[in-house]
Design a protein around this motif. Structure first.
Motif, PDB file in Angstrom:
ATOM      1  N   ILE A  27       0.861  -1.186   0.000  1.00 16.98           N
ATOM      2  CA  ILE A  27       0.000   0.000   0.000  1.00 16.98           C
ATOM      3  C   ILE A  27       0.896   1.234   0.000  1.00 16.98           C
ATOM      4  O   ILE A  27       0.680   2.188  -0.745  1.00 16.98           O
ATOM      5  N   ALA A  28       1.950   1.178   0.819  1.00 20.74           N
ATOM      6  CA  ALA A  28       2.867   2.316   0.913  1.00 20.74           C
ATOM      7  C   ALA A  28       3.577   2.557  -0.414  1.00 20.74           C
ATOM      8  O   ALA A  28       3.524   3.660  -0.965  1.00 20.74           O
ATOM      9  N   SER A  29       4.233   1.516  -0.941  1.00 20.01           N
ATOM     10  CA  SER A  29       5.041   1.741  -2.139  1.00 20.01           C
ATOM     11  C   SER A  29       4.169   2.154  -3.320  1.00 20.01           C
ATOM     12  O   SER A  29       4.521   3.061  -4.073  1.00 20.01           O
ATOM     13  N   THR A  30       3.017   1.500  -3.474  1.00 20.16           N
ATOM     14  CA  THR A  30       2.169   1.805  -4.628  1.00 20.16           C
ATOM     15  C   THR A  30       1.647   3.237  -4.551  1.00 20.16           C
ATOM     16  O   THR A  30       1.577   3.934  -5.561  1.00 20.16           O
ATOM     17  N   ASN A  31       1.310   3.682  -3.356  1.00 25.75           N
ATOM     18  CA  ASN A  31       0.828   5.050  -3.234  1.00 25.75           C
ATOM     19  C   ASN A  31       1.921   6.067  -3.506  1.00 25.75           C
ATOM     20  O   ASN A  31       1.671   7.103  -4.127  1.00 25.75           O
ATOM     21  N   VAL A  32       3.143   5.774  -3.054  1.00 26.87           N
ATOM     22  CA  VAL A  32       4.221   6.718  -3.309  1.00 26.87           C
ATOM     23  C   VAL A  32       4.497   6.832  -4.806  1.00 26.87           C
ATOM     24  O   VAL A  32       4.516   7.935  -5.368  1.00 26.87           O
ATOM     25  N   ILE A  33       4.665   5.685  -5.457  1.00 25.06           N
ATOM     26  CA  ILE A  33       4.988   5.764  -6.882  1.00 25.06           C
ATOM     27  C   ILE A  33       3.801   6.350  -7.664  1.00 25.06           C
ATOM     28  O   ILE A  33       3.978   7.082  -8.640  1.00 25.06           O
ATOM     29  N   GLY A  34       2.594   6.072  -7.183  1.00 26.37           N
ATOM     30  CA  GLY A  34       1.410   6.651  -7.815  1.00 26.37           C
ATOM     31  C   GLY A  34       1.431   8.162  -7.726  1.00 26.37           C
ATOM     32  O   GLY A  34       1.225   8.864  -8.727  1.00 26.37           O
ATOM     33  N   GLU A  35       1.713   8.703  -6.549  1.00 26.55           N
ATOM     34  CA  GLU A  35       1.768  10.156  -6.375  1.00 26.55           C
ATOM     35  C   GLU A  35       2.841  10.773  -7.260  1.00 26.55           C
ATOM     36  O   GLU A  35       2.639  11.833  -7.869  1.00 26.55           O
ATOM     37  N   VAL A  36       3.991  10.085  -7.326  1.00 25.51           N
ATOM     38  CA  VAL A  36       5.088  10.613  -8.140  1.00 25.51           C
ATOM     39  C   VAL A  36       4.670  10.663  -9.619  1.00 25.51           C
ATOM     40  O   VAL A  36       4.920  11.649 -10.315  1.00 25.51           O
ATOM     41  N   LEU A  37       4.012   9.604 -10.070  1.00 21.60           N
ATOM     42  CA  LEU A  37       3.552   9.599 -11.466  1.00 21.60           C
ATOM     43  C   LEU A  37       2.552  10.722 -11.707  1.00 21.60           C
ATOM     44  O   LEU A  37       2.572  11.391 -12.738  1.00 21.60           O
ATOM     45  N   ARG A  38       1.694  10.947 -10.716  1.00 19.88           N
ATOM     46  CA  ARG A  38       0.704  12.013 -10.860  1.00 19.88           C
ATOM     47  C   ARG A  38       1.403  13.372 -10.971  1.00 19.88           C
ATOM     48  O   ARG A  38       1.090  14.191 -11.826  1.00 19.88           O
ATOM     49  N   MET A  39       2.402  13.570 -10.094  1.00 22.01           N
ATOM     50  CA  MET A  39       3.135  14.839 -10.119  1.00 22.01           C
ATOM     51  C   MET A  39       3.782  15.074 -11.485  1.00 22.01           C
ATOM     52  O   MET A  39       4.003  16.198 -11.899  1.00 22.01           O
ATOM     53  N   HIS A  40       4.091  13.968 -12.155  1.00 26.54           N
ATOM     54  CA  HIS A  40       4.798  14.100 -13.422  1.00 26.54           C
ATOM     55  C   HIS A  40       3.843  14.069 -14.616  1.00 26.54           C
ATOM     56  O   HIS A  40       4.256  13.808 -15.751  1.00 26.54           O
ATOM     57  N   GLY A  41       2.577  14.285 -14.351  1.00 24.51           N
ATOM     58  CA  GLY A  41       1.649  14.466 -15.473  1.00 24.51           C
ATOM     59  C   GLY A  41       0.849  13.241 -15.884  1.00 24.51           C
ATOM     60  O   GLY A  41       0.102  13.290 -16.845  1.00 24.51           O
ATOM     61  N   TYR A  42       0.999  12.136 -15.164  1.00 32.26           N
ATOM     62  CA  TYR A  42       0.201  10.950 -15.525  1.00 32.26           C
ATOM     63  C   TYR A  42      -1.015  10.844 -14.611  1.00 32.26           C
ATOM     64  O   TYR A  42      -1.080  11.504 -13.569  1.00 32.26           O
ATOM     65  N   SER A  43      -1.974   9.991 -15.006  1.00 28.06           N
ATOM     66  CA  SER A  43      -3.137   9.782 -14.145  1.00 28.06           C
ATOM     67  C   SER A  43      -3.145   8.338 -13.656  1.00 28.06           C
ATOM     68  O   SER A  43      -3.711   7.474 -14.302  1.00 28.06           O
ATOM     69  N   PRO A  44      -2.474   8.105 -12.536  1.00 28.79           N
ATOM     70  CA  PRO A  44      -2.398   6.726 -12.055  1.00 28.79           C
ATOM     71  C   PRO A  44      -3.735   6.277 -11.487  1.00 28.79           C
ATOM     72  O   PRO A  44      -4.485   7.065 -10.922  1.00 28.79           O
ATOM     73  N   GLU A  45      -4.006   5.001 -11.696  1.00 26.01           N
ATOM     74  CA  GLU A  45      -5.214   4.404 -11.149  1.00 26.01           C
ATOM     75  C   GLU A  45      -4.742   3.248 -10.286  1.00 26.01           C
ATOM     76  O   GLU A  45      -4.119   2.309 -10.791  1.00 26.01           O
ATOM     77  N   LEU A  46      -5.022   3.297  -8.979  1.00 25.91           N
ATOM     78  CA  LEU A  46      -4.549   2.234  -8.098  1.00 25.91           C
ATOM     79  C   LEU A  46      -5.636   1.184  -7.944  1.00 25.91           C
ATOM     80  O   LEU A  46      -6.771   1.507  -7.626  1.00 25.91           O
ATOM     81  N   LYS A  47      -5.271  -0.073  -8.181  1.00 24.94           N
ATOM     82  CA  LYS A  47      -6.278  -1.132  -8.055  1.00 24.94           C
ATOM     83  C   LYS A  47      -5.791  -2.198  -7.096  1.00 24.94           C
ATOM     84  O   LYS A  47      -4.708  -2.746  -7.264  1.00 24.94           O
ATOM     85  N   GLN A  48      -6.634  -2.503  -6.130  1.00 23.68           N
ATOM     86  CA  GLN A  48      -6.263  -3.511  -5.146  1.00 23.68           C
ATOM     87  C   GLN A  48      -6.905  -4.849  -5.486  1.00 23.68           C
ATOM     88  O   GLN A  48      -8.095  -4.926  -5.720  1.00 23.68           O
ATOM     89  N   VAL A  49      -6.085  -5.892  -5.531  1.00 20.39           N
ATOM     90  CA  VAL A  49      -6.610  -7.228  -5.855  1.00 20.39           C
ATOM     91  C   VAL A  49      -5.945  -8.273  -4.954  1.00 20.39           C
ATOM     92  O   VAL A  49      -5.198  -7.932  -4.051  1.00 20.39           O
ATOM     93  N   GLU A  50      -6.197  -9.534  -5.230  1.00 21.15           N
ATOM     94  CA  GLU A  50      -5.496 -10.623  -4.556  1.00 21.15           C
ATOM     95  C   GLU A  50      -4.204 -10.913  -5.313  1.00 21.15           C
ATOM     96  O   GLU A  50      -4.018 -10.456  -6.435  1.00 21.15           O
ATOM     97  N   ILE A  51      -3.352 -11.720  -4.691  1.00 18.65           N
ATOM     98  CA  ILE A  51      -2.012 -11.865  -5.246  1.00 18.65           C
ATOM     99  C   ILE A  51      -1.972 -12.506  -6.639  1.00 18.65           C
ATOM    100  O   ILE A  51      -1.294 -12.016  -7.542  1.00 18.65           O
ATOM    101  N   GLY A  52      -2.711 -13.598  -6.829  1.00 18.25           N
ATOM    102  CA  GLY A  52      -2.694 -14.261  -8.132  1.00 18.25           C
ATOM    103  C   GLY A  52      -3.133 -13.315  -9.249  1.00 18.25           C
ATOM    104  O   GLY A  52      -2.430 -13.128 -10.244  1.00 18.25           O
ATOM    105  N   PRO A  53      -4.297 -12.685  -9.049  1.00 19.06           N
ATOM    106  CA  PRO A  53      -4.767 -11.726 -10.060  1.00 19.06           C
ATOM    107  C   PRO A  53      -3.772 -10.591 -10.299  1.00 19.06           C
ATOM    108  O   PRO A  53      -3.685 -10.060 -11.410  1.00 19.06           O
ATOM    109  N   MET A  54      -3.001 -10.217  -9.290  1.00 20.51           N
ATOM    110  CA  MET A  54      -2.035  -9.134  -9.470  1.00 20.51           C
ATOM    111  C   MET A  54      -1.020  -9.526 -10.541  1.00 20.51           C
ATOM    112  O   MET A  54      -0.804  -8.794 -11.519  1.00 20.51           O
ATOM    113  N   PHE A  55      -0.406 -10.693 -10.369  1.00 18.99           N
ATOM    114  CA  PHE A  55       0.579 -11.134 -11.362  1.00 18.99           C
ATOM    115  C   PHE A  55      -0.085 -11.371 -12.716  1.00 18.99           C
ATOM    116  O   PHE A  55       0.434 -10.972 -13.754  1.00 18.99           O
TER     117      PHE A  55
END
Ligand code: PBE
Length: 579
Positions: free
Chosen positions: A489-517
């Motif tokens: 949760i921590a790492s994804t939010n940080v990198i998400g914020e950084v991407l947003r600051m740089h002009g992208y529109s990150p979309e964070l999606k939470q799933v289970e581990i298998g579906p993630m990969f």
């Protein structure tokens, strides 16, 4: 609107804290009580070979229903046995029966009460509406705090969810009893008690049974949810299948649930008017069944009281009931821990409880407050090491490995489509201490977004390095996928914020581990920063590595293992072995 947000969440939190504190002993008692019922029920149901129970249930279905249904029951139960789901089914059956038992004990009297007084009815009905519409999930959260993880919070949550129909139908059934009958009973001078038990209840039974039948179905529908807090059984099989995207296994477990649902439904519908009532009277059949079960309970009680005399309290296994508190079933640390149990010869006696990271933390908090012994699956970076005094158990056989890295994985083709974003993801790199700082802030009450923003502001140099040379975005969306482990949760939010600051529109999606990969591999999501390699997520990585791009580590020096509070005097996994 510019109004300040109402403090509902913090109010509820404080209320729950207060209840936990004041009613702690009561909850412990309830929890022990329910746990004992479940444990013995599971033992009783599992006493003989499975075929015995299969025949017994089939005969009961035959008696209450008909040949066709009995045949279906027989084949269905054999199938469950054949699929290797018998033990899970028994756990589920015990869970449902216990929750229904409590439902009847609590629900019927409340229903009667509501039927006797319009005021009571007016108060109770909206409460029931509320209880039924509030998602069952929500009850799980305080249930964990009150009752710990395992089957008990699951039962409590399914009780709250399932009790409504029993109360409603009891009330309704009694109210539907024709007024002239009641007048007649009053004319003959019967007391209120006599009126209820001799006239109203007998006439209302079929409606009440319909309510109980619905309650059974509702609590059966809660078993998957209950597995999120560690209730074992078919629900846990389904949950595991979801988190590992094991389609076939999920289907098998689902099928078993359907079979159980049909059997329980038909049984409870016809219990009162069995088809073969003329052949053998109800009372004989039911007394016989009750007798068998009572016999089973007596047998279990006697044999377990013979055992307890020899318990050694100094041995940690007895202190923690041979339980290791785990997290989501699909997590890498879970399979690693199963491996540990095997390698150290602990698999016979010990069980690894499945649940979720959140439930694990709640359980830790509970044990820590009482200085109770507890063993959990733990990993670093994690804020729990800041908040509590914890230690890793030595792992002389090195099953968990020394330390590992967390990798960033992106989908194929991202580089061509969003080179700037891909470059940032590639350059994203920080330390365990960095990550822990964000986690501690989250634990302290900040939202993940706020904690991420705070960290970014504090460390502009690090962030600048990630951004060096990366093309700015123009609002293109990019999906980041993660599992609700605090670290991710921590790492994804940080990198998400950084991407947003740089002009992208990150979309964070939470799933289970298998579906993630899988979603990275089949290009349904763009990136994840949560692959623990080479050990923890090895199996997932191997399965999907051909179809994704590995951008290498974003953090080095992560670790997982078995963790205990420092007030426990064991130091090594070998201390779990019985002398
Ligand atoms: N964890 C945290 C995960 C990876 C991140 C160690 C709980 C796991 O075991 O899969």
């Amino acid at each position: 609107m510019n109004l300040e947000k109402l403090p509902i969440a913090s109010g509820v939190d404080r209320f729950i804290d207060w209840v936990t504190e004041v009613c702690g002993p009561l909850f412990n008692w309830i929890s022990m009580f329910i746990q004992t019922i479940i444990d013995t029920s599971v033992e009783v149901l599992g006493l003989g070979p499975s075929i015995l129970l299969i025949i017994l249930i089939t005969l009961l279905v035959l008696y209450t229903n008909n040949w066709g249904m009995a045949l279906l029951t027989f084949i269905g139960l054999l199938l469950i046995d054949n699929l290797g789901l018998w033990d899970a089914m028994i756990q589920t059956l015990a869970l449902v029966l216990a929750s229904v038992l409590i439902t009847v004990i609590v629900g019927v009297p409340i229903g009667i009460w509501a039927s006797q007084s319009n005021t009571v009815k007016r108060i109770i009905m909206p409460i029931l509406d509320f209880m039924q519409t509030m998602p069952g999930f929500v009850y799980l959260i305080p249930a964990i705090l009150f009752f710990g993880i395992g089957v008990v919070p699951g039962i409590v949550a399914s009780f709250i969810f399932a009790v409504a129909p029993t109360i409603r139908m009891t009330n309704l059934g009694i109210r539907e009893v024709p007024a002239d009958l009641i007048e007649a009973s009053q004319a003959f001078g019967s007391t209120t008690w006599q009126k209820i038990t001799k006239v109203q209840l007998p006439l209302a039974v079929s409606t009440i049974m319909a309510g109980i039948n619905q309650s059974i179905m509702l609590s059966l529908s809660m078993v998957v949810m209950a597995s999120l807090v560690g209730a074992p059984g078919l629900g846990a099989e389904v949950y595991r299948a979801v988190s590992q995207i094991a389609v076939g296994e999920g289907f098998e477990a689902g099928l078993a649930l359907v079979i159980i649902a049909i059997i329980l439904d038909r049984l409870s519908q016809n219990l009162r008017t069995p088809v073969y009532e003329r052949v053998i009277a109800k009372k004989w059949v039911y007394s016989f069944i009750i007798l068998i079960f009572l016999g089973g309970y007596a047998y279990i009680a006697l044999s377990s009281s013979a055992e307890t005399g020899t318990k050694d309290d100094a041995y940690v296994g007895n202190q923690v009931d041979y339980k290791i508190v785990g997290i989501e079933p699909g997590a890498g640390i879970m399979s690693a821990t199963e491996e540990v149990l095997k390698k150290y010869g602990l698999e016979e006696d010990w069980t690894l409880q499945e649940g979720s990271s959140a439930a694990m933390v709640a359980e830790l908090q509970k044990a820590y407050d009482n200085q109770d012994p507890i063993i959990l699956t733990g990993w670093t970076p994690h804020w729990k090491f800041q908040k509590y005094d914890l230690k890793y158990l030595d792992d002389p056989k090195n099953v968990y490995g020394q330390s590992e890295n967390i990798h960033t994985l992106v989908r194929k083709g991202l580089k061509e489509e969003l080179p700037g974003a891909e470059q940032i993801l590639d350059q994203f790199y920080w330390t365990p201490a960095d990550m822990e700082e964000v986690m501690v802030d989250m634990e302290g009450g900040m939202t993940p977004k706020e904690a991420a923003a705070k960290w970014i502001e504090k460390y502009p140099n690090k962030v600048d390095q990630w951004l060096t040379g990366a093309e700015k975005g123009e609002g293109q969306s990019i999906s980041l996928i993660y599992v609700a482990w605090e670290s991710e949760i921590a790492s994804t939010n940080v990198i998400g914020e950084v991407l947003r600051m740089h002009g992208y529109s990150p979309e964070l999606k939470q799933v289970e581990i298998g579906p993630m990969f899988a979603s990275i591999a089949n290009q349904k999501a763009d990136a994840m920063v949560a692959a623990w390699l080479p050990l923890t997520h090895n199996a997932y990585y191997d399965k999907y590595k051909e179809d994704l791009t590995d951008l290498g580590p974003n953090l080095k020096g992560a670790k997982s293992g078995l963790v205990v509070p420092t007030y426990m005097d064991i130091d090594s996994i070998e201390d779990l072995v019985k002398e």
